[in-house]
Scaffold this active site. Sequence first.
Site, PDB file in Angstrom:
ATOM      1  N   LEU A  64       0.837  -1.200   0.000  1.00  0.00           N
ATOM      2  CA  LEU A  64       0.000   0.000   0.000  1.00  0.00           C
ATOM      3  C   LEU A  64       0.874   1.252   0.000  1.00  0.00           C
ATOM      4  O   LEU A  64       0.688   2.144  -0.816  1.00  0.00           O
ATOM      5  CB  LEU A  64      -0.938  -0.003   1.206  1.00  0.00           C
ATOM      6  CG  LEU A  64      -2.084   1.006   1.114  1.00  0.00           C
ATOM      7  CD1 LEU A  64      -3.095   0.576   0.059  1.00  0.00           C
ATOM      8  CD2 LEU A  64      -2.783   1.189   2.451  1.00  0.00           C
ATOM      9  N   ASP A  65       1.823   1.311   0.927  1.00  0.00           N
ATOM     10  CA  ASP A  65       2.743   2.452   1.006  1.00  0.00           C
ATOM     11  C   ASP A  65       4.133   1.974   0.591  1.00  0.00           C
ATOM     12  O   ASP A  65       4.998   1.709   1.417  1.00  0.00           O
ATOM     13  CB  ASP A  65       2.754   3.028   2.427  1.00  0.00           C
ATOM     14  CG  ASP A  65       3.491   4.357   2.508  1.00  0.00           C
ATOM     15  OD1 ASP A  65       4.000   4.815   1.471  1.00  0.00           O
ATOM     16  OD2 ASP A  65       3.565   4.933   3.609  1.00  0.00           O
ATOM     17  N   THR A  86       6.893  -3.103  -1.325  1.00  0.00           N
ATOM     18  CA  THR A  86       8.209  -3.648  -1.590  1.00  0.00           C
ATOM     19  C   THR A  86       9.078  -2.594  -2.267  1.00  0.00           C
ATOM     20  O   THR A  86       8.655  -1.931  -3.209  1.00  0.00           O
ATOM     21  CB  THR A  86       8.106  -4.904  -2.463  1.00  0.00           C
ATOM     22  OG1 THR A  86       7.368  -5.894  -1.772  1.00  0.00           O
ATOM     23  CG2 THR A  86       9.463  -5.453  -2.842  1.00  0.00           C
ATOM     24  N   ARG A 112      -0.897  -6.420 -10.974  1.00  0.00           N
ATOM     25  CA  ARG A 112       0.364  -6.810 -11.611  1.00  0.00           C
ATOM     26  C   ARG A 112       1.279  -5.584 -11.625  1.00  0.00           C
ATOM     27  O   ARG A 112       1.847  -5.215 -12.651  1.00  0.00           O
ATOM     28  CB  ARG A 112       0.120  -7.380 -13.016  1.00  0.00           C
ATOM     29  CG  ARG A 112      -0.720  -6.527 -13.945  1.00  0.00           C
ATOM     30  CD  ARG A 112      -0.701  -7.109 -15.359  1.00  0.00           C
ATOM     31  NE  ARG A 112      -1.490  -6.337 -16.296  1.00  0.00           N
ATOM     32  CZ  ARG A 112      -2.748  -6.615 -16.643  1.00  0.00           C
ATOM     33  NH1 ARG A 112      -3.379  -7.648 -16.101  1.00  0.00           N
ATOM     34  NH2 ARG A 112      -3.380  -5.850 -17.525  1.00  0.00           N
ATOM     35  N   PHE A 115       6.404  -4.222  -8.583  1.00  0.00           N
ATOM     36  CA  PHE A 115       7.380  -3.539  -7.703  1.00  0.00           C
ATOM     37  C   PHE A 115       7.694  -2.115  -8.186  1.00  0.00           C
ATOM     38  O   PHE A 115       8.850  -1.693  -8.216  1.00  0.00           O
ATOM     39  CB  PHE A 115       8.694  -4.325  -7.600  1.00  0.00           C
ATOM     40  CG  PHE A 115       8.626  -5.606  -6.815  1.00  0.00           C
ATOM     41  CD1 PHE A 115       7.500  -5.964  -6.087  1.00  0.00           C
ATOM     42  CD2 PHE A 115       9.715  -6.473  -6.798  1.00  0.00           C
ATOM     43  CE1 PHE A 115       7.457  -7.156  -5.364  1.00  0.00           C
ATOM     44  CE2 PHE A 115       9.686  -7.667  -6.077  1.00  0.00           C
ATOM     45  CZ  PHE A 115       8.547  -8.004  -5.364  1.00  0.00           C
ATOM     46  N   ASN A 172      10.674 -10.442   0.230  1.00  0.00           N
ATOM     47  CA  ASN A 172       9.602 -10.799  -0.700  1.00  0.00           C
ATOM     48  C   ASN A 172      10.164 -11.658  -1.829  1.00  0.00           C
ATOM     49  O   ASN A 172      10.844 -11.157  -2.719  1.00  0.00           O
ATOM     50  CB  ASN A 172       8.956  -9.529  -1.263  1.00  0.00           C
ATOM     51  CG  ASN A 172       7.694  -9.834  -2.053  1.00  0.00           C
ATOM     52  OD1 ASN A 172       7.427 -10.979  -2.410  1.00  0.00           O
ATOM     53  ND2 ASN A 172       6.907  -8.811  -2.330  1.00  0.00           N
ATOM     54  N   SER A 175       6.114 -12.561  -4.914  1.00  0.00           N
ATOM     55  CA  SER A 175       5.257 -11.804  -5.824  1.00  0.00           C
ATOM     56  C   SER A 175       5.196 -12.529  -7.163  1.00  0.00           C
ATOM     57  O   SER A 175       6.230 -12.943  -7.685  1.00  0.00           O
ATOM     58  CB  SER A 175       5.801 -10.392  -6.034  1.00  0.00           C
ATOM     59  OG  SER A 175       5.117  -9.764  -7.111  1.00  0.00           O
ATOM     60  N   ASN A 246       1.329 -14.139   0.292  1.00  0.00           N
ATOM     61  CA  ASN A 246       1.233 -13.156  -0.773  1.00  0.00           C
ATOM     62  C   ASN A 246      -0.043 -13.428  -1.584  1.00  0.00           C
ATOM     63  O   ASN A 246      -0.890 -14.218  -1.168  1.00  0.00           O
ATOM     64  CB  ASN A 246       2.491 -13.235  -1.658  1.00  0.00           C
ATOM     65  CG  ASN A 246       2.905 -11.887  -2.219  1.00  0.00           C
ATOM     66  OD1 ASN A 246       2.069 -11.122  -2.698  1.00  0.00           O
ATOM     67  ND2 ASN A 246       4.192 -11.592  -2.175  1.00  0.00           N
ATOM     68  N   SER A 319      -6.285  -5.534   1.189  1.00  0.00           N
ATOM     69  CA  SER A 319      -7.506  -5.388   0.391  1.00  0.00           C
ATOM     70  C   SER A 319      -8.712  -5.081   1.270  1.00  0.00           C
ATOM     71  O   SER A 319      -9.562  -4.259   0.903  1.00  0.00           O
ATOM     72  CB  SER A 319      -7.761  -6.657  -0.434  1.00  0.00           C
ATOM     73  OG  SER A 319      -6.683  -6.910  -1.304  1.00  0.00           O
TER      74      SER A 319
END
Length: 336
Positions: A64-65, A86, A112, A115, A172, A175, A246, A319
């Site tokens: 989100l951030d 990420t 999608r 990153f 991570n 993803s 994830n 979400s």
Amino acid sequence: MYYPFVRKALFQLDPERAHEFTFQQLRRITGTPFEALVRQKVPAKPVNCMGLTFKNPLGLAAGLDKDGECIDALGAMGFGSIEIGTVTPRPQPGNDKPRLFRLVDAEGLINRMGFNNLGVDNLVENVKKAHYDGVLGINIGKNKDTPVEQGKDDYLICMEKIYAYAGYIAINISSPNTPGLRTLQYGEALDDLLTAIKNKQNDLQVMHHKYVPIAVKIAPDLSEEELIQVADSLVRHNIDGVIATNTTLDRSLVQGMKNCDQTGGLSGRPLQLKSTEIIRRLSQELNGRLPIIGVGGIDSVIAAREKIAAGASLVQIYSGFIFKGPPLIKEIVTHI
């Protein structure tokens, strides 16, 4: 009370535009007295995990951030922890737009993003300005143009730069939107990565005179055998925690819905049962040897409790926060 009206307005916009608009407003108030506009009083429910004390068990999940621009404003909403990123060593634009899609009826998202971020140096400068008093996690990944075989170098670069500022570091490797990234979850590639990360953690501990725990974020699409192997590797390498999970590539619960065939990772309510089952299986395999941070489709107190009952020590939302807003934070922390 007001969020349903805000959501209605935001959902008239393209999902990424809505995100940008929201963050534009949060950037304006973060670190200012206007944070009071989003501040919520939530009860203290401390949890000890990975050697850290979390004010409450609910965190904001990564994604989100991404650049750590709104840490203080998000913290004012009551999160016990915030995971930013990420982030990658170098800035990168991410994948082509559109790259974020709502599945409104299912309360899910497909992304999608790839990153997209402004790079680790920019993130560190933002973290330095923040005054958040909860636990700050920093989620790191590899640049898209870094070959997978050299991927560990990107993680080590990020670790060096963020170590002094992170409460914990999230790795991570799960993803679905960076080509080849998920291959780092398996076998020799995982062992090589974890060996390098633990060695770097030990070096940085000596240098900075503090121990920053490492958590690895895994995918929900692992087979039983793969999950057992991952759990074994995490324990053998003395990793401090695991974040499960994830986003998923599975579309079985959203067939026929608008946007269901978009490429990317699915999150939100359609991921809820799948991620909880991974947590349950992982918990059985780990048998208390390292803690689990549960994430995936949490949109209610009941969903959060299910993750904890399955074996999670802490939970995160993303979400659910988009669909339910700040009231969800207070609801979960109060009643969990």
